[in-house]
Design a protein around this motif. Structure first.
Motif: not given
Length: 182
Positions: A22, A25-26, A30
């Motif tokens: 996660a 992915w974030a 960004w």
């Protein structure tokens, strides 16, 4: 170490992997919002993106093909385990390449289709972590174990994970294709 301790350790590892996936992915999402790569890098990033798709999805299809053969009685649990052990590195390398190159392709995060694709990528990555539960269960089975002899919960888990995997991968592929050609 007892079975209970091994299972607790395995759950902790999966939790760390979920958080890592996660976070990766974030970070990609960004980076896609703040990076403005030079024009010359776009073609390279697109090539890496497509090559990563071929490697990642191709490896997933090979594993799931072996799983289908096992589920229909055409191969053994041992053969599925071997395919999984052989193909797991290309799966994760392909996914990593997709994330890294995708950040350089300047996705339009204002478009709903792009958000669907990004969500599909997150789902397929998290499902990949979830699958480690089933691959560990598979590793404990005798090499000649039949899919039909598994408990209903295990069979349902294998099938559900495969369906989620295919839906997420193909959603990302189709949306990506539509975005790049539309």
């Amino acid at each position: 170490m007892t079975i209970r301790e091994k299972r607790a350790r395995s759950r902790r590892r999966r939790l760390v992997a979920y958080v890592g996936v996660a976070a990766g992915w974030a970070l990609t999402v960004w980076a896609a919002t703040v990076l403005t790569p030079p024009d010359w890098l776009h073609g390279i990033a697109l090539f890496v993106h497509l090559a990563s798709l071929v490697v990642g999805l191709g490896a997933v299809l090979m594993i799931e093909w072996h799983a289908l053969l096992w589920a229909t009685g055409w191969s053994s649990a041992r053969e599925l385990r071997q395919a999984d052990r052989t193909m797991i590195l290309p799966v994760w390398a392909g996914l990593g390449g997709l994330l890294l190159s995708g950040a350089l392709l300047e996705p339009d995060l204002e478009q709903p289709a792009t958000l669907v694709k990004m969500a599909a990528v997150l789902v397929l990555a998290l499902n990949g972590v979830a699958l480690t539960h089933w691959t560990q269960a598979l590793a404990r089975l005798p090499g000649n174990a039949r899919f039909g002899s598994l408990p209903t919960r295990a069979r349902a888990g294998f099938v559900a994970s495969a369906i989620v995997s295919q839906v997420a991968w193909w959603t990302a592929v189709i949306v990506g294709l539509m975005n790049s050609t539309g």
